[in-house]
Design a protein around this motif. Structure first.
Motif, PDB file in Angstrom:
ATOM      1  N   ASN F   7      47.100  65.039  87.544  1.00 33.64           N
ATOM      2  CA  ASN F   7      47.538  63.952  86.672  1.00 33.64           C
ATOM      3  C   ASN F   7      46.289  63.155  86.286  1.00 33.64           C
ATOM      4  O   ASN F   7      45.305  63.123  87.038  1.00 33.64           O
ATOM      5  CB  ASN F   7      48.531  63.063  87.442  1.00 33.64           C
ATOM      6  CG  ASN F   7      49.140  61.971  86.560  1.00 33.64           C
ATOM      7  OD1 ASN F   7      48.824  61.871  85.377  1.00 33.64           O
ATOM      8  ND2 ASN F   7      50.016  61.175  87.155  1.00 33.64           N
ATOM      9  N   CYS F   8      46.299  62.525  85.124  1.00 34.40           N
ATOM     10  CA  CYS F   8      45.128  61.754  84.709  1.00 34.40           C
ATOM     11  C   CYS F   8      45.225  60.306  85.161  1.00 34.40           C
ATOM     12  O   CYS F   8      44.310  59.521  84.908  1.00 34.40           O
ATOM     13  CB  CYS F   8      44.953  61.828  83.193  1.00 34.40           C
ATOM     14  SG  CYS F   8      46.288  61.038  82.287  1.00 34.40           S
ATOM     15  N   ASN F   9      46.343  59.952  85.787  1.00 39.78           N
ATOM     16  CA  ASN F   9      46.481  58.561  86.201  1.00 39.78           C
ATOM     17  C   ASN F   9      47.065  58.488  87.613  1.00 39.78           C
ATOM     18  O   ASN F   9      47.370  59.517  88.228  1.00 39.78           O
ATOM     19  CB  ASN F   9      47.326  57.781  85.191  1.00 39.78           C
ATOM     20  CG  ASN F   9      48.731  58.352  85.056  1.00 39.78           C
ATOM     21  OD1 ASN F   9      49.425  58.557  86.051  1.00 39.78           O
ATOM     22  ND2 ASN F   9      49.146  58.606  83.827  1.00 39.78           N
ATOM     23  N   THR F  36      47.550  63.600  92.421  1.00 40.67           N
ATOM     24  CA  THR F  36      47.449  62.273  91.815  1.00 40.67           C
ATOM     25  C   THR F  36      46.134  61.653  92.262  1.00 40.67           C
ATOM     26  O   THR F  36      45.871  61.583  93.457  1.00 40.67           O
ATOM     27  CB  THR F  36      48.590  61.368  92.306  1.00 40.67           C
ATOM     28  OG1 THR F  36      49.824  62.063  92.155  1.00 40.67           O
ATOM     29  CG2 THR F  36      48.629  60.066  91.530  1.00 40.67           C
ATOM     30  N   PRO F  37      45.301  61.247  91.338  1.00 43.67           N
ATOM     31  CA  PRO F  37      44.037  60.617  91.743  1.00 43.67           C
ATOM     32  C   PRO F  37      44.289  59.389  92.610  1.00 43.67           C
ATOM     33  O   PRO F  37      45.260  58.641  92.379  1.00 43.67           O
ATOM     34  CB  PRO F  37      43.390  60.201  90.422  1.00 43.67           C
ATOM     35  CG  PRO F  37      44.048  61.039  89.376  1.00 43.67           C
ATOM     36  CD  PRO F  37      45.435  61.324  89.874  1.00 43.67           C
ATOM     37  N   ALA F  54      38.607  60.409  83.979  1.00 45.23           N
ATOM     38  CA  ALA F  54      37.804  61.631  84.125  1.00 45.23           C
ATOM     39  C   ALA F  54      37.053  61.623  85.451  1.00 45.23           C
ATOM     40  O   ALA F  54      37.038  62.615  86.191  1.00 45.23           O
ATOM     41  CB  ALA F  54      36.826  61.760  82.958  1.00 45.23           C
ATOM     42  N   ALA F  55      36.436  60.485  85.772  1.00 42.30           N
ATOM     43  CA  ALA F  55      35.680  60.408  87.034  1.00 42.30           C
ATOM     44  C   ALA F  55      36.611  60.506  88.235  1.00 42.30           C
ATOM     45  O   ALA F  55      36.303  61.186  89.227  1.00 42.30           O
ATOM     46  CB  ALA F  55      34.882  59.096  87.071  1.00 42.30           C
ATOM     47  N   MET F  74      44.775  70.450  83.734  1.00 38.83           N
ATOM     48  CA  MET F  74      44.509  69.022  83.626  1.00 38.83           C
ATOM     49  C   MET F  74      45.533  68.374  82.712  1.00 38.83           C
ATOM     50  O   MET F  74      45.533  68.619  81.497  1.00 38.83           O
ATOM     51  CB  MET F  74      43.101  68.802  83.084  1.00 38.83           C
ATOM     52  CG  MET F  74      42.041  69.370  84.008  1.00 38.83           C
ATOM     53  SD  MET F  74      40.368  69.055  83.381  1.00 38.83           S
ATOM     54  CE  MET F  74      40.321  67.250  83.490  1.00 38.83           C
ATOM     55  N   ALA F  75      46.388  67.546  83.296  1.00 37.24           N
ATOM     56  CA  ALA F  75      47.492  66.958  82.548  1.00 37.24           C
ATOM     57  C   ALA F  75      47.147  65.539  82.102  1.00 37.24           C
ATOM     58  O   ALA F  75      47.494  64.560  82.762  1.00 37.24           O
ATOM     59  CB  ALA F  75      48.765  66.988  83.378  1.00 37.24           C
ATOM     60  N   GLY F  76      46.459  65.453  80.997  1.00 39.49           N
ATOM     61  CA  GLY F  76      46.156  64.158  80.383  1.00 39.49           C
ATOM     62  C   GLY F  76      45.897  64.464  78.918  1.00 39.49           C
ATOM     63  O   GLY F  76      44.830  64.981  78.587  1.00 39.49           O
TER      64      GLY F  76
END
Lengths: 239, 239, 239, 239, 239, 239
Positions: F7-9, F36-37, F54-55, F74-76
């Motif tokens: 996830n991107c978030n 999940t980041p 991204a980071a 990559m899901a964003g």
């Protein structure tokens, strides 16, 4: 699911080879059926062959009366016809030219194509451009070998490696086999070159499986609407 | 000089109309011969028709046994085949799509094309792009009229004028008749619109005369080399 | 019909040579009149010369008081001014740069230009791009010879052949003479290179004849409307 | 440092206005000198005017005999000539068209230009494209006001705001004043529109100061080499 | 005015060097403050480094609590982040990549970039393209030297000159130092190559001064609106 | 095979939803693991969020210590980072933005994207362009709904349909769900619009399966070589 793979020429041996490549890539539940046009060129090299091939492949699909199928893979690298097949059939259609390029884009910033005769390079460039994937193509390079001269694997491999060098110098980080008749070569040249090499036949089978698996079909809105009903003669009147 | 004009479909009346348009544009020393393919679609609308047409036109020229000719004009707006014909014959080949665009570029900063069905617009855009003259094309707009429904001149004119308005808004300063079947309309719509309107059939005849007059022929170096000798079947084997 | 051919520089010998080339290409009913600007550079090489030339050519046509003419051919390869002339006169205007490219596009998939000094290459690229025919240009190559050093035909031919090799390697299948002063060279270099070579002067004459023959004129809608009436001083006030 | 600002037309009042704008932008150590061509159009609108202006501005700089200067700013939005001036002088040259675009690119993802007559839009697009900054230009929109009709600030402002709306809809996030005669308007329209508005005259002064401050000059390698010594007549021989 | 210059990596020595370069270019009234991110890569080479750097630079500016500043200069050639910083801060933001290209466009028809590792070339090309200044870039060439191996000025200079040759052959008339760590090299290589060489750090300082001087700020309309208020965690939760 | 979907978030619910969508598309032998980041934005909207994301995603994969996996999805939609992940991991990496576009290109001549906030449109356009699939994108259109406001399916559907209309008018024949949070919507909007609608999450899973199935990995030659070993601090030093 059943995928029909159309050869772009009338050479049965090449259909057999393409089907072998397609089956090697196909998932467990996929059946691959090869179709050889009953007419057309014995190999497609240049625009005249390509247009003849396009009509013959369309005719082959139009008159096909085998079991129903879920997708069409068109095995003719750089050859014409895909948009016409999209109009004709109700299932997804994937051309090996665009398929290879779509996957190659995912593997490096720029890709290159190594094909048969130099005269085919421009046709391939046009095909990639119209498919919407020309931007990241660094080069299309010919090996000088005709389609029907790919039989000697050593010569083909050597010619591929030499041409690949030019593509690499032009910035290609991934290579594409630019002829359905090269299917099977990808493993060995990839190892020797140290870069991924994409076979269009396998790529197209995978993309067809993806589209079918997701329930996606060609849009009928706009360009690829069903052909307008009208008289069409697919061959000259008998004398 | 003798110019052969190939219709892209099997409708004799349209060939006759195209020949009339071609003769109206031809110079005093030019003879125009119309060729109607013996097979193919009765009108070309969409990619399937276009590929069928391309093969049929190639076959028509391949089997032509009339008097020698000095140039070929291909009358099918946005239809495929020109590169194949360039390989096949030894004389200059001009497609009406590109011809109209070449002249239109000389008459204004941006040109627009008004054609028949909306589904043909993308095909025309691709044709212009590959011919190298897509940059200054502001828009390709459909009238909604099929090729075989251009018979009523009043309806055609009205539809053309309406579509032309959209092209003008998109920046077109010159218009192009986007179908060989519209030939003859240029005068009246040009006057009503107040902008030059280019007919592709006339444009192609003029460009063919220009090339012949200058002794220029298609390059055999690279893309349009003579077709490689090989077996080609132009129709299915008789059962 | 009468075609006025404007030289881009003040060198009368070059006008004479251009007129010879133009007449060689012109049809039987065409009269060619050469115009040498009364001011401007003795040869146009680079942007400063080109802008000076553009103004001088415009002034020449503005003050022309000879017999009426049907078209203007502008003989300055890569030189500026064509859009201004299109505003000024009511007849078709063809620049030899674009003319050569338009015909070259019909003869091969990619064309190349061989010109005089390397410094002119960029200017020619810009001219082709804005004319809408830059896409299929593979390369513009300089010979290193100045416009006024084209007098020795052997040296010019040798330099042309050497530069043409670079254009061919970049993909050009057709070549264009990139200077009005090279007119006449096309035959011999075409034979030696084995590819068609287009002379812009002849090409422009043919295109001008085509436009006139079809009754087409520059569009007044948009870019090339008549100049707005206003005060314009074409030279400094006399002291 | 001393910056010479060349007006593109012969109207002294406009030079005065441009100089005011230039001085408003100039740094403390910068002296601005305005140059009005002794010949040329009273305003530049369209290509004919633009080429006449280019030659007149070149002549003005060629014959300039005032104190030495460190940079040239060319104040003619969308007008020709900058490459010629780069050949002519040894100091940096900045055209207000490109200058405005360079700064606008730093302030938003897409910019738009609002100019005078619609006929100038294409010329401005070409100028931006060749300067290398056309990619992020969303639109060039005309106000319908001639250069010499910008005198009424209320009318100009209203016309600017209306045209700006179209540019905003096309995606412009930053606007550019598309005429040197609009200099001074940026503050008020920026506030009303809620987006930054770039004045080309000020932008060019700042970029000229930047180049001079960094000791940078036009490259002599390639395109903008010194003009080749030769005979050039800048006006007709006296009768 | 106060300009904050952000280094893209954590190496303090490089920040010091960049600040030296920035001060050398800055006008008399300009104060330069260098910011070294508290986290991130010790040098940015490749996309992983670049994205890490982008977040760290954003964090650095987000948490900055020094005196107010008037502009941000981002010193990381080809590195990501500029659009994010434009959203974050209320003052103009100039990235050295785009800055160098903007000035280079004013000095020649085509420019080239000489950078560190070959792997960075593609990233720089992308950065220039999106900034809207990619069109006139003839080539981006690597020297093979890593960012942290630029310490030996003789080796760096030699490597730069060799790589510059390739850029020149590709048509570059102006060169750009493609790494903030090369700042200071421009003088000597410019003299040896005979072409202008632009340092991005100096260029960005000058452009920042220009924008501030003209009262211009990033547009908030569209792409670079203020970040939407929401929860953002700039580092993992403490264990 | 095991596919890791990032996830991107930091919103766990969204990860769960994405994983549901991924599993719906995955083949029988595919296991999907959502990541999940631990830090980053709670939703990614705009460039600042995107670079932070991204980071954080890179950090998440860098410190991942679960079972080995065969591919990364990559899901964003439109978010940055894919090239960095390609450097970092040894398995194929597919970003949902490019994935959706690749499949969409196979289903129609032009596709369109419908996304959340208007501010994200430009970022998506850039992402498509650099992925090499921007050419056939007719439009990217915003719905005005923030990522965290997609919860009400009726409102989302209505907003999607309205925005889709604009994309259709711009020529899109296929649509793409422009946000991972829209996954699941494709069926219903496809039926209502009468055109195929591609979900990026499903598309990326299918493309990842294809690459793994064919034994293809990211090229290490050129752009996406392994990161250079060096010091990298992924967060600020603890105080």
């Amino acid at each position: 699911m059943r995928i029909v793979v159309t050869n772009c020429n009338t050479t049965q041996e090449m259909t057999a080879e393409i089907v072998r490549g397609a089956r090697a890539a196909a998932g467990p539940g996929t059946t691959v059926t090869g179709l050889t046009p009953a007419w057309g060129p014995e190999s497609a090299e240049g625009w005249l062959d390509s247009y003849l091939s396009a009509a013959a492949v369309l005719d082959t699909l139009r008159t096909y009366d085998g079991p129903p199928y879920d997708a069409v893979v068109m095995a003719g690298f750089g050859e014409h016809g895909r948009e016409g097949v999209r109009e004709l059939v109700d299932v997804p259609v994937v051309d090996i030219t665009e398929a290879a390029a779509h996957l190659a884009c995912l593997l490096g910033r720029r890709y290159g194509v190594v094909t048969t005769l130099e005269r085919s390079c421009g046709q391939i460039e046009d095909s990639l451009e119209l498919a919407g994937v020309g931007r990241n193509c660094a080069a299309v390079v010919g090996t000088g070998l005709g389609v029907l001269h790919l039989g000697d694997p050593h010569r083909t491999e050597a010619a591929f490696l030499a041409a690949a060098e030019h593509a690499r110098e032009a910035g290609a980080e991934v290579l594409v086999l630019g002829c359905a008749g090269m299917t099977g070569l990808q493993q060995v040249v990839s190892e020797k070159l140290g870069v991924p090499v994409v076979d269009g036949v396998g790529a197209a089978v995978k993309l067809a499986e993806a589209l079918v698996g997701m329930g996606l079909r060609t849009s009928r809105a706009g360009s690829f609407a069903k052909p307008v009903p009208k008289r069409r003669d697919w061959r000259p009147p008998a004398e």
